[in-house]
Design an enzyme around this catalytic site. Structure first.
Site, short mmCIF file in Angstrom:
data_model
loop_
_atom_site.label_atom_id
_atom_site.label_comp_id
_atom_site.label_asym_id
_atom_site.label_seq_id
_atom_site.Cartn_x
_atom_site.Cartn_y
_atom_site.Cartn_z
N ALA A 1 96.61 21.67 53.01
CA ALA A 1 95.84 21.68 52.21
C ALA A 1 93.80 20.85 52.83
CB ALA A 1 96.42 20.11 51.39
N TYR A 2 93.89 20.21 53.68
CA TYR A 2 92.66 20.46 53.81
C TYR A 2 91.77 21.26 53.88
CZ TYR A 2 88.35 18.09 56.20
OH TYR A 2 87.09 17.26 55.35
N CYS A 3 92.49 22.05 54.82
CA CYS A 3 92.04 23.39 55.13
C CYS A 3 91.56 24.36 53.82
CB CYS A 3 92.65 24.02 55.90
SG CYS A 3 92.66 26.48 56.26
#
Length: 245
Positions: A165-167
């Protein structure tokens, strides 16, 4: 940016809101901005985490900062509008918005990524910066020369395994930066840019790479020159750009 030498009064008379100011890049950027004359609005999740920086800036003779606690996971549009209203009421202006807050709880395969954590990471790293920027736009439009800076990441250009999700959020932030830059380019005095600071020594990095020797990484203070440049008048006319350090 390695050779950039800001004027001592580069940010004198300007008000800048910095998120994630309690540690890492946000802390370093806020400290640098105060050194060059800015009045800081320091934001992070907990007020107690910001108080040491507040005391440090005040003791160092910087313009008196303000503290704005924001829980980016839970704050809604109404809460952000109220927060920006406080900035307007107390300081009367906003010339810069610097997004440094970041959250990545773990590295995981997409197969195993918990859906609730996915939503949480997107909320903090993408949705909340959008909402905060939107709430700040009226004040920024009223400024003679305003600057919005998003902190980007190399994995926002090319995906990396296990960043989940960070990506995805960093891909989104890059798109948000470009879109807002195009929308404000000819209709306001707002400049919108992004900085990819590369790998630096931060608490987030240490939590995700516990086996890494942090002493081998450059400190967050080494990247502040680019933030100063984009916040100040030397970058007038620069918008929609990605600075990779």
């Amino acid at each position: 940016m390695e050779n950039y030498q800001p004027n001592p009064d580069l940010l004198a008379g300007r008000v800048a809101l910095v998120t994630g100011a309690a540690e890492g890049i946000g802390h370093a950027v806020a400290t640098a901005c105060a050194r060059y004359g800015a009045t800081l609005v320091l934001s992070d999740r907990e007020q107690r985490d910001l108080e040491p920086l507040y005391d440090e800036l005040e003791a160092g003779g910087a313009p008196q900062p303000a503290i704005l606690p924001l829980d980016l996971e839970r704050v809604d549009d109404k809460g952000l509008q109220g927060a920006v209203g406080l900035i307007d009421g107390e300081l009367g202006r906003l010339d810069g918005l610097v997004h440094c807050a970041a959250f990545a709880p773990f590295l995981s395969r997409i197969d195993d990524y918990d859906a609730t954590e996915w939503e949480r990471v997107l909320r903090i790293n993408l949705t909340a910066p959008f909402l905060l920027t939107q709430a700040c736009l009226p004040l920024l439009r009223a400024a003679d020369d305003a600057s919005v800076i998003f902190t980007l990441d190399r994995i926002g250009r090319r995906g990396a395994a296990y960043w989940g999700a960070y990506c995805a959020a960093k891909f989104g932030i890059e798109g948000l930066m470009q879109t807002l830059a195009e929308e404000t380019r000819d209709s306001s005095n707002i400049r919108v840019n992004g900085i990819d600071p590369g790998i630096v020594r931060t608490g987030l990095r240490a939590r995700l790479y516990p086996g890494e020797d942090p002493s081998r990484l450059p400190g967050a203070e080494t990247v502040t020159g680019s933030y100063l440049y984009l916040l100040g008048p030397d970058a007038v006319g620069v918008t929609g750009q990605r600075l990779s350090l």
